[in-house]
Design an enzyme around this catalytic site. Structure first.
Site, PDB file in Angstrom:
ATOM      1  N   HIS A  99       0.875  -1.181   0.000  1.00  0.00           N
ATOM      2  CA  HIS A  99       0.000   0.000   0.000  1.00  0.00           C
ATOM      3  C   HIS A  99       0.907   1.224   0.000  1.00  0.00           C
ATOM      4  O   HIS A  99       1.276   1.739   1.054  1.00  0.00           O
ATOM      5  CB  HIS A  99      -0.903  -0.005   1.231  1.00  0.00           C
ATOM      6  CG  HIS A  99      -1.943   1.079   1.217  1.00  0.00           C
ATOM      7  ND1 HIS A  99      -3.133   0.972   1.907  1.00  0.00           N
ATOM      8  CD2 HIS A  99      -1.968   2.301   0.625  1.00  0.00           C
ATOM      9  CE1 HIS A  99      -3.845   2.072   1.724  1.00  0.00           C
ATOM     10  NE2 HIS A  99      -3.148   2.903   0.958  1.00  0.00           N
ATOM     11  N   GLU A 117      -2.576  -1.736  -3.162  1.00  0.00           N
ATOM     12  CA  GLU A 117      -3.714  -1.071  -2.532  1.00  0.00           C
ATOM     13  C   GLU A 117      -3.497   0.433  -2.551  1.00  0.00           C
ATOM     14  O   GLU A 117      -2.357   0.906  -2.495  1.00  0.00           O
ATOM     15  CB  GLU A 117      -3.862  -1.501  -1.074  1.00  0.00           C
ATOM     16  CG  GLU A 117      -4.072  -2.970  -0.852  1.00  0.00           C
ATOM     17  CD  GLU A 117      -4.168  -3.309   0.626  1.00  0.00           C
ATOM     18  OE1 GLU A 117      -3.862  -2.421   1.469  1.00  0.00           O
ATOM     19  OE2 GLU A 117      -4.532  -4.441   0.947  1.00  0.00           O
ATOM     20  N   HIS A 131      -7.304  -7.286   7.397  1.00  0.00           N
ATOM     21  CA  HIS A 131      -7.100  -6.363   8.514  1.00  0.00           C
ATOM     22  C   HIS A 131      -7.315  -7.094   9.838  1.00  0.00           C
ATOM     23  O   HIS A 131      -8.366  -7.649  10.082  1.00  0.00           O
ATOM     24  CB  HIS A 131      -8.021  -5.143   8.452  1.00  0.00           C
ATOM     25  CG  HIS A 131      -7.352  -3.911   8.966  1.00  0.00           C
ATOM     26  ND1 HIS A 131      -6.641  -3.040   8.152  1.00  0.00           N
ATOM     27  CD2 HIS A 131      -7.231  -3.413  10.209  1.00  0.00           C
ATOM     28  CE1 HIS A 131      -6.144  -2.057   8.876  1.00  0.00           C
ATOM     29  NE2 HIS A 131      -6.492  -2.261  10.134  1.00  0.00           N
ATOM     30  N   HIS A 185       0.386  -6.912   9.405  1.00  0.00           N
ATOM     31  CA  HIS A 185       0.866  -6.619  10.755  1.00  0.00           C
ATOM     32  C   HIS A 185       0.981  -7.878  11.614  1.00  0.00           C
ATOM     33  O   HIS A 185       2.020  -8.147  12.208  1.00  0.00           O
ATOM     34  CB  HIS A 185      -0.054  -5.610  11.440  1.00  0.00           C
ATOM     35  CG  HIS A 185       0.433  -5.178  12.781  1.00  0.00           C
ATOM     36  ND1 HIS A 185       1.407  -4.225  12.946  1.00  0.00           N
ATOM     37  CD2 HIS A 185       0.099  -5.595  14.032  1.00  0.00           C
ATOM     38  CE1 HIS A 185       1.649  -4.053  14.239  1.00  0.00           C
ATOM     39  NE2 HIS A 185       0.868  -4.870  14.915  1.00  0.00           N
TER      40      HIS A 185
END
Length: 264
Positions: A44, A76, A200, A224
């Site tokens: 991203h 993204e 996410h 993450h």
């Protein structure tokens, strides 16, 4: 068929950017992930280049083209003209369009499809003319009429924002409610011929339930939480653990440790 796993490299890039040094290597870690069985890489690139730099994109494109041509490159971003030019230059397999403000720390909401139709439709058409698959970032709970408009844009898929589900890592009852929202929206989207991705705050602990509730889930993009696990298990082993989770199976070590890390 289990959902494909795309490894988001933004967290790796953010670690690298703490110093004016070339490590950790974004492409080096990407190579390890793909060698371990990941189906693709996601980035991203934000306008301030606070993690992925524009100069990373040709290197990632070359890595996939030269060594892993069966895998995919997913970019993204918010569809500004500058972003679209960047995409056209590096020709990803998939573009995931997000409604982010450039100052946002991370994506945290989906498109309001009805009010965004006139904006999104020409963008989607522009990308699809180049043979690029288009996915639209979507809230987890979207009415049927809104999903009909998402399809009207010409997009191929939606990516369900799983942040609210991931935030319930310490409350199984709330997690079940959020999971049901995701499942219902996925089913409605499928009814309109839209493929479904997700991303996410997904972890090896909470991903199996998503994979089970949405059996037609096409792809998950995880950064993450996957990077956090890689600090303990190494990137190759972490990819293997997440691939298992994509099959609806929770890796034993994660279950016993009660992992509650975020991702995406």
């Amino acid at each position: 068929m289990p959902a494909k796993l795309s490894v988001n490299l933004n967290a790796i890039a953010m670690l690298r950017n703490r110093r004016d040094l070339p490590w950790p290597s974004v492409t080096g870690i990407g190579r390890i992930a793909l060698e371990a069985g990941a189906h693709g890489l996601t980035v991203h690139p934000r306008p301030d280049e606070r993690h992925i730099r524009f100069s990373d994109l040709p290197k990632i494109r070359a890595l996939i083209d030269d060594s892993f041509p069966e895998t995919e490159f997913n970019i993204e971003g918010y569809p500004s003209e500058a972003f679209l030019v960047l995409v056209e230059e590096h020709q990803p397999n998939q573009v995931t369009l997000v409604p982010d403000d450039p100052s946002q720390a991370t994506s945290d909401h989906g498109w309001p499809f009805r009010q965004s139709l006139d904006f999104l439709k020409p963008v989607v058409q522009r990308l699809k003319r180049q043979g690029i698959r288009v996915s639209l970032f979507s809230d987890p709970d979207v009415p049927e009429a809104e999903l009909a408009i998402a399809r009207e844009t010409g997009a191929d898929r939606i990516e369900l924002y799983t942040g609210p589900y991931g935030a319930c890592f310490d409350d199984s009852a709330k997690a079940a409610i959020e999971l049901e929202k995701l499942g219902k929206t996925a089913a409605l989207a499928a009814g309109f011929g839209l493929g479904v991705n997700a991303g996410h705050d997904l972890t090896v602990a909470n991903l199996p339930a998503v994979a089970t509730r949405i059996p037609a889930l096409a792809e998950v993009s995880i950064g993450h939480g996957l990077t956090a696990d890689a600090l303990e298990h190494g990137m190759a082993e972490t990819v293997r653990r997440f691939l298992k989770a994509c099959k609806g199976v929770e890796p034993l070590a994660a279950a016993s440790a009660g992992y509650a890390r975020g991702g995406g």
